[in-house]
Motif scaffolding. Structure first.
Motif, mmCIF file in Angstrom:
data_model
loop_
_atom_site.group_PDB
_atom_site.id
_atom_site.type_symbol
_atom_site.label_atom_id
_atom_site.label_comp_id
_atom_site.label_asym_id
_atom_site.label_seq_id
_atom_site.Cartn_x
_atom_site.Cartn_y
_atom_site.Cartn_z
ATOM 1 N N GLU A 260 -0.848 36.073 62.489
ATOM 2 C CA GLU A 260 -0.281 37.353 62.059
ATOM 3 C C GLU A 260 1.144 37.180 61.541
ATOM 4 O O GLU A 260 1.546 37.815 60.560
ATOM 5 C CB GLU A 260 -0.308 38.363 63.214
ATOM 6 C CG GLU A 260 0.130 39.750 62.781
ATOM 7 C CD GLU A 260 0.104 40.780 63.899
ATOM 8 O OE1 GLU A 260 0.545 41.919 63.661
ATOM 9 O OE2 GLU A 260 -0.345 40.441 65.017
ATOM 10 N N THR A 261 1.908 36.298 62.175
ATOM 11 C CA THR A 261 3.282 36.039 61.723
ATOM 12 C C THR A 261 3.294 35.518 60.294
ATOM 13 O O THR A 261 4.077 35.986 59.448
ATOM 14 C CB THR A 261 3.961 35.034 62.666
ATOM 15 O OG1 THR A 261 4.048 35.589 63.981
ATOM 16 C CG2 THR A 261 5.359 34.672 62.172
ATOM 17 N N LEU A 262 2.434 34.551 59.998
ATOM 18 C CA LEU A 262 2.385 33.983 58.647
ATOM 19 C C LEU A 262 1.969 35.034 57.622
ATOM 20 O O LEU A 262 2.512 35.086 56.512
ATOM 21 C CB LEU A 262 1.420 32.796 58.622
ATOM 22 C CG LEU A 262 1.856 31.577 59.440
ATOM 23 C CD1 LEU A 262 0.743 30.536 59.497
ATOM 24 C CD2 LEU A 262 3.132 30.955 58.863
ATOM 25 N N LYS A 263 1.001 35.871 57.984
ATOM 26 C CA LYS A 263 0.546 36.935 57.082
ATOM 27 C C LYS A 263 1.691 37.901 56.771
ATOM 28 O O LYS A 263 1.919 38.264 55.607
ATOM 29 C CB LYS A 263 -0.625 37.669 57.724
ATOM 30 C CG LYS A 263 -1.127 38.890 56.968
ATOM 31 C CD LYS A 263 -2.350 39.479 57.656
ATOM 32 C CE LYS A 263 -2.787 40.784 57.026
ATOM 33 N NZ LYS A 263 -1.809 41.877 57.282
ATOM 34 N N LEU A 264 2.419 38.313 57.796
ATOM 35 C CA LEU A 264 3.506 39.277 57.596
ATOM 36 C C LEU A 264 4.673 38.660 56.828
ATOM 37 O O LEU A 264 5.318 39.345 56.018
ATOM 38 C CB LEU A 264 3.979 39.818 58.941
ATOM 39 C CG LEU A 264 2.980 40.714 59.677
ATOM 40 C CD1 LEU A 264 3.509 41.084 61.053
ATOM 41 C CD2 LEU A 264 2.682 41.970 58.862
ATOM 42 N N ARG A 265 4.966 37.405 57.075
ATOM 43 C CA ARG A 265 6.039 36.755 56.309
ATOM 44 C C ARG A 265 5.689 36.712 54.820
ATOM 45 O O ARG A 265 6.552 36.919 53.951
ATOM 46 C CB ARG A 265 6.281 35.338 56.843
ATOM 47 C CG ARG A 265 7.048 35.301 58.152
ATOM 48 C CD ARG A 265 7.169 33.894 58.682
ATOM 49 N NE ARG A 265 7.923 33.868 59.940
ATOM 50 C CZ ARG A 265 7.948 32.836 60.772
ATOM 51 N NH1 ARG A 265 7.274 31.731 60.496
ATOM 52 N NH2 ARG A 265 8.653 32.907 61.881
ATOM 53 N N HIS A 266 4.430 36.421 54.506
ATOM 54 C CA HIS A 266 4.012 36.372 53.105
ATOM 55 C C HIS A 266 4.148 37.764 52.472
ATOM 56 O O HIS A 266 4.643 37.896 51.332
ATOM 57 C CB HIS A 266 2.569 35.879 53.021
ATOM 58 C CG HIS A 266 2.085 35.677 51.608
ATOM 59 N ND1 HIS A 266 2.599 34.717 50.776
ATOM 60 C CD2 HIS A 266 1.138 36.342 50.883
ATOM 61 C CE1 HIS A 266 1.991 34.772 49.598
ATOM 62 N NE2 HIS A 266 1.105 35.754 49.634
ATOM 63 N N GLU A 267 3.733 38.791 53.202
ATOM 64 C CA GLU A 267 3.862 40.156 52.684
ATOM 65 C C GLU A 267 5.327 40.518 52.470
ATOM 66 O O GLU A 267 5.675 41.170 51.469
ATOM 67 C CB GLU A 267 3.201 41.131 53.660
ATOM 68 C CG GLU A 267 1.683 40.999 53.723
ATOM 69 C CD GLU A 267 1.061 41.870 54.795
ATOM 70 O OE1 GLU A 267 1.799 42.657 55.428
ATOM 71 O OE2 GLU A 267 -0.165 41.764 55.007
#
Length: 670
Positions: A260-267
């Motif tokens: 989830e952290t990686l997904k949110l950083r990309h967003e």
């Protein structure tokens, strides 16, 4: 009664009155300080006077003092002496702090004032440092999403709040896993272990309330156990627990948090107009781009992997000679590498540790700082947060410079690793203040406490960070000390490690714990000669972690980070018997916050400079050359982030280095 966190601190050098602070003081102090900070920001944003550097940028620099004071104490305790109450507070504070940060950068009236100053910067007659602070403030607001509006602004606010929650949960899960596991040892399980490992295991068992010795997941205990225990079954058990931190299932599993952290950083990056989080993050670093990072890492990976593969063949033959069939495994490497080191270099770490007493190594670091920079250290009687801690006043020429606090021993309430932080940074505005700097380590206890050579290097490393804080000499706290590019911040720390290798330093301070005799010259030569031993292993485990970190953030985020981690390692041809130094579920550098995200490479980027920087001493009058020391302080240690990192290094050295000195220093050249 007045909350001690909000009162004036009538203590030596205004150190926090830890003896008066209770856990129940934090929530009301945090709430009051946050309200005060928001009122200060509102006053700046709504000031009817036209924006000036003084009424906007300097006013921002002066705001939030009470909040900084409360959080400086709280986060010191949360990292180094946690408990359930503090963990609950951390979970409560994290989203509120993220919301506050988003509220500040989302304040349109405030941002318009900063934008106006930025547009008119050439007419403001600013000093070089003021111009730098204005640029950094403007850049920070834009990178935080200040130019966003409407739904995008709300989305950014939600992302930042959730990332704060995830980082806190990741840290607390890892701490819980590390505190929960131990392996009790019977007396016959101690066979083959050197005395210092046995003593540390007995101390760890006692701390756990056990009748006998135990191995815990403290690096200063588990690594030497893996080095010296002839019991392959116990090594495998210990290594499995070490590798499984954050991935054991249940409430403390970090794998979904990482995804989830990686997904949110990309967003977050895409909202700001970047293709990837790595592109966003590296824009402000010395490296600049993911491609530059990957190029450096791969230039070192290739010779390092070749060295490691050759070493693996030798270690496998040694294992066969012991009658062990099958593949060389990660729990075998350190054990056979240590046996090989003893055989080929006649080097026994067990014989070295009695000469590396913790107290003498602290004295050695202080002595080097005195010879290089004229600093003096006097023990200070002040209330501290744990009985393990000790404090010193740092002076030069009789003038106060800083307060230095050392917290050196592992304990269940402390997160793993080692770090340096400043409870208060150096500044001259809005008032002159000396820094309060803390080094936190996780060394094994003992009477006396003995360090491995790697432990001693860690002590010097963290003290190098402390010197960067203590010798800072700038006006504004936002650019003081270690407030520099992430791939520059490790230069002072890694550079200071070199002074541990100076023969005259070891000759003076490496003295036997029982006899007081200096380390024999033959043993000293072996210590220095073995400095690059097993460097293939050390380099491979580090670069593998750095490349996985970069891959995670350079492009679309992986739906399954563990699967992508395995793919990256396979693409690299990762040697079977070497594990990543930090696998994803316990990669705190990257997932406890975004400080080192896309940035774990920075240790090696800084190493390119530190090898070259120390060579400049050797080319001059030696390790303690006064002109080089003065140049180091003048151009780097005192300047903080008041100028671009590359400009600071060029001023010190006259040029930028290539990786040749790094490869030479690691014994990987040619």
């Amino acid at each position: 009664m007045t909350n001690p966190l909000l009162a004036e601190w009538n203590t030596p050098f205004r150190i926090a009155p830890f003896d008066a602070i209770k856990d129940e003081d934090f929530a009301p102090a945090f709430t009051a300080a946050l309200e005060e900070a928001e009122a200060e920001i509102t006053a700046i944003a709504e000031n009817p006077a036209p924006p000036t550097f003084a009424n906007t940028i300097e006013a921002l620099e002066a705001s939030g003092a009470a909040l900084d004071k409360v959080l400086g104490v709280f986060f010191t305790l949360a990292g180094a002496d946690s408990n359930p109450a503090r963990q609950a507070l951390q979970r409560d504070f994290a989203p509120k702090l993220a919301a506050h940060s988003s509220w500040v950068t989302g304040n349109k009236a405030l941002f318009h004032r900063i934008e106006a100053l930025w547009r008119d910067r050439d007419a403001l007659d600013l000093t070089a440092e003021q111009a730098r602070v204005l640029m950094l403030t403007h850049r920070a607001f834009r990178r935080a999403g200040a130019a966003l509006s409407g739904a995008e602004e709300e989305e950014m606010r939600a992302i930042m709040a959730r990332l704060a929650e995830l980082g806190t949960a990741f840290t607390q899960n890892l701490l819980a896993d590390e505190a929960a596991w131990h392996m009790e040892l019977a007396e016959n399980d101690l066979d083959g272990l050197p005395d210092f490992v046995i003593d540390a295991a007995r101390a760890a068992g006692a701390e756990k309330g056990l009748d006998g010795p135990a191995i815990t997941l403290s690096r200063s205990l588990i690594v030497p156990f893996l080095q010296f225990s002839p019991r392959r079954d116990l090594r495998e058990r210990a290594f499995a627990a070490w590798a499984a931190r954050g991935a054991g299932g249940g409430d403390t599993d970090n794998r979904a948090i990482a995804a989830e952290t990686l997904k949110l950083r990309h967003e977050r990056a895409q909202l700001l107009g970047y293709d990837s989080f790595a592109s966003f993050k590296l824009e402000t670093e010395m490296a600049g781009t993911p491609e530059a990072v990957r190029d450096l890492l791969m230039r070192v990976w290739t010779p390092a992997r070749a060295r490691a593969e050759a070493d693996a063949q030798i270690l496998t033959r040694m294992m066969r000679a012991d009658g062990v069939n099958g593949a060389l495994e990660p729990w075998d490497w350190r054990y056979y590498a240590e046996k090989r080191r003893q055989a080929e270099h006649d080097f026994d770490e067990g014989a070295v540790k009695p000469y590396l007493q913790l107290d003498r190594m602290i004295e050695a670091a202080f002595a080097c700082a005195q010879r290089l920079f004229g600093l003096e250290f006097r023990a200070l009687d002040a209330p501290l947060y744990h009985p393990d801690c000790r404090a010193w006043e740092v002076t030069r020429g009789g003038e106060h410079v800083a307060v230095f606090i050392g917290d050196y021993f592992a304990r269940p309430s402390k997160r793993s690793g080692a770090w340096c932080s400043a409870m208060r940074g150096q500044a001259k505005f809005p008032r002159v203040q000396g820094p309060v700097v803390i080094n936190v380590c996780n060394f094994a206890r003992g009477e006396p406490a003995l360090l491995s050579y790697d432990d001693a290097r860690t002590l010097f490393h963290e003290f190098g960070h402390a010197l960067h804080q203590m010798l800072s000499d700038v006006t504004y706290e936002s650019v003081s000390g270690t407030s520099v590019a992430r791939d520059f911040v490790e230069l002072p720390s890694q550079l200071f490690e070199h002074w541990l290798e100076v023969p005259e330093v070891l000759a003076e301070f490496a003295r036997h714990a029982e006899t007081g005799a200096p380390m024999p010259r033959a043993l000293l030569d072996k210590v220095l000669g073995a400095a690059t031993y097993d460097m293939g292993f050390q380099t491979v485990e580090y670069i593998a972690s750095a490349l996985v970190d970069l891959d995670f953030h350079d492009g679309a985020p992986p739906a399954d980070p563990m699967a992508r981690q395995a793919e990256v390692l396979a693409e690299l041809g990762m040697p079977h018997a070497i594990a990543m130094r930090h696998a994803t579920p316990h990669f705190a550098h990257v997932f406890s916050g975004d400080g080192y995200s896309s940035g774990y490479y920075s240790y090696m980027w800084s190493e390119v400079m530190d090898a070259d920087a120390f060579a400049s001493f050797e080319e001059a009058g030696g390790a303690f050359d006064p002109e080089r020391a003065a140049a180091l302080e003048r151009h780097i240690l005192s300047r903080g982030g008041s100028e671009e990192a590359e400009a600071l290094y060029r001023a010190f050295r006259g040029r930028m280095p290539g990786p040749e000195a790094l490869l030479e220093g690691r014994g990987l050249a040619g």
